[in-house]
Scaffold this motif. Sequence first.
Motif, mmCIF file in Angstrom:
data_model
loop_
_atom_site.group_PDB
_atom_site.id
_atom_site.type_symbol
_atom_site.label_atom_id
_atom_site.label_comp_id
_atom_site.label_asym_id
_atom_site.label_seq_id
_atom_site.Cartn_x
_atom_site.Cartn_y
_atom_site.Cartn_z
ATOM 1 N N GLY A 99 -2.710 -0.043 10.608
ATOM 2 C CA GLY A 99 -2.468 1.392 10.761
ATOM 3 C C GLY A 99 -2.749 2.135 9.468
ATOM 4 N N GLN A 100 -2.400 3.413 9.476
ATOM 5 C CA GLN A 100 -2.717 4.272 8.338
ATOM 6 C C GLN A 100 -1.462 4.532 7.527
ATOM 7 O OE1 GLN A 100 -4.693 7.865 9.542
ATOM 8 N NE2 GLN A 100 -4.805 8.670 7.461
ATOM 9 N N LEU A 101 -1.584 4.481 6.196
ATOM 10 C CA LEU A 101 -0.428 4.778 5.341
ATOM 11 C C LEU A 101 -0.199 6.282 5.351
ATOM 12 C CD1 LEU A 101 -0.783 2.595 2.125
ATOM 13 C CD2 LEU A 101 1.049 2.511 3.819
ATOM 14 N N PRO A 102 1.018 6.731 5.682
ATOM 15 C CA PRO A 102 1.269 8.182 5.694
ATOM 16 C C PRO A 102 1.292 8.747 4.279
ATOM 17 C CG PRO A 102 3.285 6.974 6.198
ATOM 18 C CD PRO A 102 2.200 5.944 6.059
ATOM 19 N N VAL A 103 0.841 9.974 4.143
ATOM 20 C CA VAL A 103 0.752 10.594 2.823
ATOM 21 C C VAL A 103 2.131 10.700 2.160
ATOM 22 C CG1 VAL A 103 0.802 12.934 3.810
ATOM 23 C CG2 VAL A 103 -0.149 12.588 1.520
ATOM 24 N N GLU A 104 3.193 10.862 2.973
ATOM 25 C CA GLU A 104 4.551 11.004 2.411
ATOM 26 C C GLU A 104 4.982 9.750 1.649
ATOM 27 O OE1 GLU A 104 5.048 11.057 6.442
ATOM 28 O OE2 GLU A 104 3.330 12.200 5.768
ATOM 29 N N LEU B 298 8.380 5.810 -6.933
ATOM 30 C CA LEU B 298 7.398 4.780 -6.601
ATOM 31 C C LEU B 298 6.516 4.438 -7.808
ATOM 32 C CD1 LEU B 298 6.683 3.204 -4.012
ATOM 33 C CD2 LEU B 298 4.804 4.825 -3.670
ATOM 34 N N GLN B 299 6.403 3.144 -8.079
ATOM 35 C CA GLN B 299 5.661 2.702 -9.267
ATOM 36 C C GLN B 299 4.484 1.800 -8.924
ATOM 37 O OE1 GLN B 299 8.908 0.770 -11.239
ATOM 38 N NE2 GLN B 299 9.882 2.696 -11.821
ATOM 39 N N THR B 300 4.720 0.876 -8.008
ATOM 40 C CA THR B 300 3.694 -0.118 -7.716
ATOM 41 C C THR B 300 3.555 -0.315 -6.212
ATOM 42 O OG1 THR B 300 4.275 -1.275 -9.750
ATOM 43 C CG2 THR B 300 2.974 -2.501 -8.143
ATOM 44 N N VAL B 301 2.348 -0.258 -5.722
ATOM 45 C CA VAL B 301 2.083 -0.531 -4.313
ATOM 46 C C VAL B 301 0.953 -1.557 -4.256
ATOM 47 C CG1 VAL B 301 1.310 0.432 -2.115
ATOM 48 C CG2 VAL B 301 2.710 1.827 -3.666
ATOM 49 N N VAL B 302 1.276 -2.760 -3.836
ATOM 50 C CA VAL B 302 0.222 -3.765 -3.677
ATOM 51 C C VAL B 302 0.199 -4.174 -2.200
ATOM 52 C CG1 VAL B 302 -0.577 -6.069 -4.303
ATOM 53 C CG2 VAL B 302 0.457 -4.606 -6.043
ATOM 54 N N MET B 303 -0.871 -3.773 -1.504
ATOM 55 C CA MET B 303 -0.995 -4.099 -0.084
ATOM 56 C C MET B 303 -2.391 -4.630 0.180
ATOM 57 S SD MET B 303 0.891 -0.950 1.812
ATOM 58 C CE MET B 303 2.632 -0.625 1.653
ATOM 59 N N LYS B 304 -2.839 -5.497 -0.713
ATOM 60 C CA LYS B 304 -4.201 -5.987 -0.498
ATOM 61 C C LYS B 304 -4.225 -7.041 0.600
ATOM 62 C CE LYS B 304 -3.966 -8.793 -4.728
ATOM 63 N NZ LYS B 304 -4.583 -9.009 -6.036
ATOM 64 N N GLY B 305 -5.421 -7.214 1.187
ATOM 65 C CA GLY B 305 -5.563 -8.252 2.211
ATOM 66 C C GLY B 305 -4.844 -7.940 3.499
ATOM 67 N N ASN B 306 -4.806 -6.682 3.913
ATOM 68 C CA ASN B 306 -4.224 -6.305 5.210
ATOM 69 C C ASN B 306 -5.302 -5.652 6.069
ATOM 70 O OD1 ASN B 306 -1.254 -6.939 5.101
ATOM 71 N ND2 ASN B 306 -1.452 -5.780 3.197
ATOM 72 N N GLN B 307 -4.853 -5.019 7.183
ATOM 73 C CA GLN B 307 -5.819 -4.286 8.014
ATOM 74 C C GLN B 307 -5.492 -2.802 8.021
ATOM 75 O OE1 GLN B 307 -4.380 -7.257 10.134
ATOM 76 N NE2 GLN B 307 -5.682 -8.258 8.627
ATOM 77 N N LEU B 308 -5.096 -2.276 6.875
ATOM 78 C CA LEU B 308 -4.825 -0.840 6.806
ATOM 79 C C LEU B 308 -6.135 -0.101 7.048
ATOM 80 C CD1 LEU B 308 -2.453 -0.838 3.716
ATOM 81 C CD2 LEU B 308 -1.824 -0.429 6.113
ATOM 82 N N SER B 309 -6.057 0.978 7.833
ATOM 83 C CA SER B 309 -7.301 1.622 8.246
ATOM 84 C C SER B 309 -7.198 3.133 8.094
ATOM 85 C CB SER B 309 -7.591 1.255 9.701
ATOM 86 O OG SER B 309 -6.471 1.623 10.501
#
Length: 953
Positions: free
Chosen positions: A342-347, A354-365
């Motif tokens: 799914g899509q990450l919401p802008v909010e 928030l400092q770190t977001v690591v979401m590699k290797g997923n199916q974010l679209s």
Amino acid sequence: MRVFVSVMRLRVFGSRIWCLRFVLFLAFVCSEVGYGAAQTDSQDYAALSALTKDWGNLPSSWTGGDPCGSKWEGITCINSHISSITLSSVGVTGKLSGDLASLSDLETLDLSYNKELTGSLPSTIGKLSKLTNLILLGCGFSGPIPDSIGSLSQLVYLSLNSNKFTGSVPASIGNLKKLYWLDLSDNQLSGSIPVSDGTTPGLDLLLDTKHFHFGMNRLSGSIPSSLFSADMTMIHALFDNNNLTGSIPSTIALVQTLEAIRFDRNSLNGTLPSNLNELTHVNELVLSNNAFTGPVPNLTDMSNLNYLDMSNNSFEATNVSQWLTTLQSLTTVMMERTGLEGQLPVEFFSIPQLQTVVMKGNQLSGELDIGSTYSRQLELIDLQSNSIDAVTVPPGYNFTLVLADNPLCGGATFPYCNNQQDLGSPYTTPVFCVPPKCSSGQTSSPTCKCAHPYTGTLIFRAPSFSASGNPKYFTDLQQSLLSSFASLKLPVDSVSLSDVATDAFGYLNMHLAIFPAGPASFNKTGVLSLGFVLSNQTYKPSKEYGPYVFIADIYTNGASPRSKSSSGVIIGAAVGGSVLVLLLICAGGYACYQKRRAEKAKQQTNSFVSWEKQQTDLGLPHMKGARYFSFKELQKCTNNFSEDNNIGAGGYGKVYKGTLEDNQIVAIKRSQEGSMQGTKEFKNEIELLSRVHHKNLVKLVGFCCEQGEQMLVYEFVSKGTLTESLSGKNGIQLDWIRRLMITLGAARGLHYLHELADPPIIHRDIKSTNILLDERLNAKVADFGLSKLFGDTEKGHMTTQVKGTMGYLDPEYFMTNQVTEKSDVFSFGVVMMEMVTARMPIHKGKYVVKEIKTTIDRTKDLYNLEVLMDPVLLTTTTLLVGLEKFVDLALKCVEEAGVDRPTMGELVKEIENIVKLAGLNPNLESASVAYSGYEGVSGEDVHIPYTNDYILR
Ligand SMILES: *[C@@H]1O[C@H](CO)[C@@H](O)[C@H](O)[C@H]1NC(C)=O
């Protein structure tokens, strides 16, 4: 005299002549080493000599004189018995022999950071029946942890981490009812997590243990569901980096006190329990690198969650976007390869910290929109290897964005399409001066002085943050370290942090260097104190840092470490040896005598039968006014100790509000199982407390000692603690006049304890939470005598020997272990400073005593202290009459040496003078000094008279 006694005994075995010779021989030898035998109990001396016979690198003070009498560094004694040995980070070498067991009065053993202390732990260690703190962290011990460890019934603090222990976790640890801190991490322990089964104990019995640190071992098997229960008070469950299998039992959600959970880097599988959501106090949840399946659970209700790591599991495809943005406390979201779609919401990017977001290797679209209100603390967004096909980046963003291997990059060469990006550089303590060239071995401090710092690695095992470049966390940390050292009067000039990095185990590491004030290096006492403050967790950073461990380097003082058999040690060993033989002879008779005496005492105290039975042999305490309550009576008046009646908790247990049959409202302190003492001691203490009567002391109404319970019944003091009133949170506003009267009242209560009570009582834990206010705002000192009555398990970070609270603690007491009335005076001085500032003594990493000392300018109005003062004082119309004198007095109370501080009697007189200066009658009650501007208090039961009749002028 002891020698004489044993000679008398020997007489039976030999002729008179032999005896005479022997006496002469003894007289000669004992005069040679007489100094040594003068103060330390002979059995202790012999045990210490035997224990350290083969040890190398002992402090040089250990080669002559008497351990107790001539102040060997690292040894403290109580009544000629050795009560603590602290020898951290001095490079001691050797093995721990069974002779340790003969140090029968030992309470603290801290040998941390001596990597060359090796071999196994002798099983006789279980005989140290008074041991409260066992700290062997960072040594070289190996072999199994002996089962006898479960016999150390007084143990509060057990730290065996970072050794090479093998074998299983002894189930007997479950018998350690008083344990507060359990750290076995970073060893080679194997086998499963032991739980009780009706016949054998297990870790599930540790209801008062807050810290379960088992990371970096080889534990296997599944996590028993009976490990967790609603009765536990565990805050840190760290089981990371093991070989655990199976799933996480849903019973974990019963432990509502949990704050940090780490099960990462195991072989766990199955679906995560959906009730994880109920653990609403959790700040750090790390479950990465396992084989969990099923959906990522909905964590909506975990509103305190800062750090979430679910990376590298086998979750099924999940859309988390609905609930992720509800977690507004998040600093860190690690969800690498977790099946997100799914899509990450802008909010999401507007979560404030928030400092770190690591979401590699997923199916974010879809499109990635970071928006313009994104968290300004962002350091990294790593979304490589997803299916994102467009991006809107905010102009001038300064975080690292990694989008390589997404459709939007295609063949494009946007900077964020590169997967080899520079991350910002981590924090290093800045230097604002020109560092001098230092001779070899020395280092330049942050204040540009050459010195030998005390160094080591500071490791945070579950921090709430991930921003390694954000100075906020690190400057606060430096400040709080410095404040703690200052409050303990340790000679520290400055500290520096460097090499901040997260290691392969998921821990945040940094190099810490502590620089000495004055001379270029710390003396032995300094080193041992610093080591103990960090190994025993006396220093506590604020909660956001989570649990820490410090592994010190051996302090070499610049010189290369001495070789193992320096001459001092040889002489010490030789003298020790001959003294040993001799003392064994001398001590023989005495030891027998002592043993019999001890056995007799044991018989007296061990017979813990019900109070009724004891009445016949011990008699009821001679009470003045305090009465005996039956268990039933108290059970009834507290609604069966219901949670609604629970008004507080302390080291001894919980406090309940109750209403007696005659409608008197009382506060009942109910001791928890682990902190109870023998019936006889309890009786003695009550007898003592019941004799103490003063209007500024909380009155003991009675007690209960039945059905294995020990309870104290006090008058209920309606307006709560001084701390609450100073904070203004309970609707009470204390103006200057009232603060003066409260200070006077509390000082009078304490004066009574010190100088008028018989026997005198030293409080040992004076602080604003132990000063209560009644409905007329009279001060009443609470909890006197308690430090003796109850073991203080709550403050497990303090040694149980040194009682007190950080920030209020007399540094002289901390260093010498000798408590005097002047320790209370010190703490009282800190409370006086609280009266002026309305801040806790250690506030945002700053120590109030130091702040006042550095800000004070006696040439200015209000001594230039406005910046530190409680704004309430500055906004009310009352004149701050006598404030300067009050501050002078507070500063006298916190003088370094006890002898320079006033007595409580002198203090009362001085405060009375200030009160008179302010135009008040010191003999009126606090509330009758109310006057205009008073805002009233909540609750109808209170009537504060509005009167000016206190004005004398
Ligand atoms: C998550 O749980 C909360 C209640 O705990 C619920 O209100 C919400 O609808 C759930 N969200 C999703 C996406 O299931």
